[in-house]
Enzyme design. Structure first.
Site, PDB file in Angstrom:
ATOM      1  N   LYS A  47      22.755 -88.041 -11.878  1.00  0.00           N
ATOM      2  CA  LYS A  47      23.365 -87.560 -13.117  1.00  0.00           C
ATOM      3  C   LYS A  47      23.840 -86.161 -12.818  1.00  0.00           C
ATOM      4  O   LYS A  47      23.051 -85.292 -12.513  1.00  0.00           O
ATOM      5  CB  LYS A  47      22.343 -87.517 -14.249  1.00  0.00           C
ATOM      6  CG  LYS A  47      21.922 -88.880 -14.711  1.00  0.00           C
ATOM      7  CD  LYS A  47      21.075 -88.787 -15.948  1.00  0.00           C
ATOM      8  CE  LYS A  47      19.670 -88.608 -15.543  1.00  0.00           C
ATOM      9  NZ  LYS A  47      18.811 -87.784 -16.186  1.00  0.00           N
ATOM     10  N   ASP A  69      18.400 -89.357  -6.780  1.00  0.00           N
ATOM     11  CA  ASP A  69      19.262 -88.534  -7.628  1.00  0.00           C
ATOM     12  C   ASP A  69      20.317 -87.798  -6.806  1.00  0.00           C
ATOM     13  O   ASP A  69      20.254 -87.744  -5.582  1.00  0.00           O
ATOM     14  CB  ASP A  69      18.413 -87.503  -8.380  1.00  0.00           C
ATOM     15  CG  ASP A  69      17.710 -88.121  -9.580  1.00  0.00           C
ATOM     16  OD1 ASP A  69      18.053 -89.253  -9.937  1.00  0.00           O
ATOM     17  OD2 ASP A  69      16.828 -87.458 -10.138  1.00  0.00           O
ATOM     18  N   MET A 126      19.638 -74.967 -14.418  1.00  0.00           N
ATOM     19  CA  MET A 126      20.784 -75.530 -15.142  1.00  0.00           C
ATOM     20  C   MET A 126      21.447 -74.466 -16.020  1.00  0.00           C
ATOM     21  O   MET A 126      21.843 -74.742 -17.152  1.00  0.00           O
ATOM     22  CB  MET A 126      20.332 -76.725 -16.010  1.00  0.00           C
ATOM     23  CG  MET A 126      19.833 -77.884 -15.170  1.00  0.00           C
ATOM     24  SD  MET A 126      19.141 -79.243 -16.110  1.00  0.00           S
ATOM     25  CE  MET A 126      17.481 -78.682 -16.417  1.00  0.00           C
TER      26      MET A 126
HETATM   27  N1  SAH Z   1      13.327 -81.162 -10.642  1.00  0.00           N
HETATM   28  C1  SAH Z   1      14.196 -80.144 -10.086  1.00  0.00           C
HETATM   29  C2  SAH Z   1      15.088 -79.549 -11.129  1.00  0.00           C
HETATM   30  C3  SAH Z   1      16.045 -80.531 -11.755  1.00  0.00           C
HETATM   31  S1  SAH Z   1      17.124 -79.796 -12.911  1.00  0.00           S
HETATM   32  C4  SAH Z   1      13.341 -79.093  -9.390  1.00  0.00           C
HETATM   33  O1  SAH Z   1      12.120 -79.079  -9.547  1.00  0.00           O
HETATM   34  O2  SAH Z   1      13.905 -78.288  -8.645  1.00  0.00           O
HETATM   35  C5  SAH Z   1      18.532 -79.466 -11.909  1.00  0.00           C
HETATM   36  C6  SAH Z   1      18.660 -77.985 -11.704  1.00  0.00           C
HETATM   37  O3  SAH Z   1      17.753 -77.556 -10.697  1.00  0.00           O
HETATM   38  C7  SAH Z   1      20.009 -77.520 -11.217  1.00  0.00           C
HETATM   39  O4  SAH Z   1      20.918 -77.384 -12.278  1.00  0.00           O
HETATM   40  C8  SAH Z   1      19.662 -76.189 -10.609  1.00  0.00           C
HETATM   41  O5  SAH Z   1      19.463 -75.217 -11.605  1.00  0.00           O
HETATM   42  C9  SAH Z   1      18.314 -76.486  -9.992  1.00  0.00           C
HETATM   43  N2  SAH Z   1      18.427 -76.866  -8.578  1.00  0.00           N
HETATM   44  C10 SAH Z   1      18.015 -78.005  -8.012  1.00  0.00           C
HETATM   45  N3  SAH Z   1      18.237 -77.981  -6.680  1.00  0.00           N
HETATM   46  C11 SAH Z   1      18.793 -76.786  -6.419  1.00  0.00           C
HETATM   47  C12 SAH Z   1      19.237 -76.146  -5.231  1.00  0.00           C
HETATM   48  N4  SAH Z   1      19.160 -76.748  -4.034  1.00  0.00           N
HETATM   49  N5  SAH Z   1      19.755 -74.910  -5.329  1.00  0.00           N
HETATM   50  C13 SAH Z   1      19.832 -74.287  -6.511  1.00  0.00           C
HETATM   51  N6  SAH Z   1      19.441 -74.838  -7.667  1.00  0.00           N
HETATM   52  C14 SAH Z   1      18.909 -76.072  -7.617  1.00  0.00           C
END
Ligand code: SAH
Length: 283
Positions: free
Chosen positions: A71, A50, A186
């Site tokens: 995405k 991803d 998000m």
């Molecule tokens: N599965 C992922 C989340 C996916 S949804 C998890 O467990 O972290 C995607 C959202 O995750 C982004 O919009 C943001 O809100 C958050 N996110 C993922 N990586 C991030 C990062 N390095 N820093 C800040 N927010 C992050």
């Protein structure tokens, strides 16, 4: 430095042909990968990854084909159904398939849907959890997602639904009343609406908020603000997604726990930001 990423001695599972391992890559810092993830990277024929998976992590699977299935909000992107079916096809071709997703695959990552499709098609699956941005990302900003003096519960919320709007199915009043600390994934696009709904439901305008963008990466940025000022401050600071919003008094702990700032030579701003007194030598 030794760039060879060898695994310690252990009975590591074998990624067999025709299997899909659905694996979390953590929030960014490659060091937050699990050893099971590294073991998978070592064996995969193909890695489907991803948008938020770092290049360094992919470079640990030089033997594998790398397929981007990212995405990102607003940009043209692979459809979820297509990705799931591509995983099925690759497994049926006899490939050792590693599906690598940001954070934890089962936290707002649609990993459950992908795994379900695989199982429905008879493809054997292994799930490898990862460190979720809403926990590990906050830790890198010096914010404990739970802290005894602040919260006995934490609520993880998605800031947009499938259409990109604020999730209308969410009962923001209950969310607001139900938990002292809210962690919003998000949330960037809809933060104005979210903040307004929370204030309408009774959360204080002065409530501390942290916005952690690109957490755990070299581009990490942290904004400390309040529920009343978050919209203007995010805009003024030019904060961009991906970002986690943390709403609640645990944000204050950053004043003492900003360990990255301290490593860079900054003094803690307040050793006791919650005003609870110094901890006793032994509790
Ligand atoms: N599965 C992922 C989340 C996916 S949804 C998890 O467990 O972290 C995607 C959202 O995750 C982004 O919009 C943001 O809100 C958050 N996110 C993922 N990586 C991030 C990062 N390095 N820093 C800040 N927010 C992050």
């Amino acid at each position: 430095m030794n760039t060879e990423t060898s695994l310690p001695a252990f009975e590591w599972p074998t990624l067999e042909k025709g299997w899909v391992w659905l694996c979390g890559a953590g929030p960014g810092d490659p060091g937050l990968l699990t050893l099971h993830a590294l073991n998978a990277l070592r064996q995969a024929d193909v890695v489907i990854y991803d948008a938020l998976v770092q290049e360094a992590i992919l470079s640990w699977a030089p033997q594998a084909e790398h397929i981007y299935a990212g995405k990102r909000g607003g940009k043209p992107s692979a459809k979820q159904r297509d990705i799931s079916l591509q995983l099925v096809d690759l497994a049926r071709e006899g490939k050792r398939v590693l599906r690598l997703k940001g954070g934890d695959p089962f936290v707002f990552g649609r990993g459950g849907e992908e795994a379900q499709t695989l199982v429905q098609h008879g493809v054997p699956v292994r799930i490898i959890p990862g460190i979720s941005a809403g926990i590990g990302g906050l830790a890198y900003a010096g914010i404990p997602v739970t802290h005894r003096d602040v919260n006995q519960s934490v609520t993880f919320v998605t800031g947009h639904d499938q259409s990109g709007d604020t999730p209308s199915s969410l009962d923001w009043t209950s969310i607001s009343k139900g938990s002292q600390v809210l962690v919003i994934y998000m949330g960037m696009k809809n933060i104005a609406q979210i903040a307004q709904k929370l204030v309408s439901a009774g959360r204080a305008l002065s409530e501390p908020v942290a916005v952690v963008a690109n957490a755990t990466t070299p581009h990490q940025r942290v904004l400390e603000t309040t529920l009343g000022a978050v919209v203007a401050d995010v805009e003024a600071a030019g904060m961009e997604p991906p970002a986690i919003f943390c709403i609640g008094r645990s944000v204050l702990m950053r004043q003492v726990l900003d360990w990255q700032g301290q490593a860079a030579g900054e003094a803690p701003r307040d050793l006791d930001p919650l005003g609870r007194g110094r901890p006793a030598e032994s509790a």
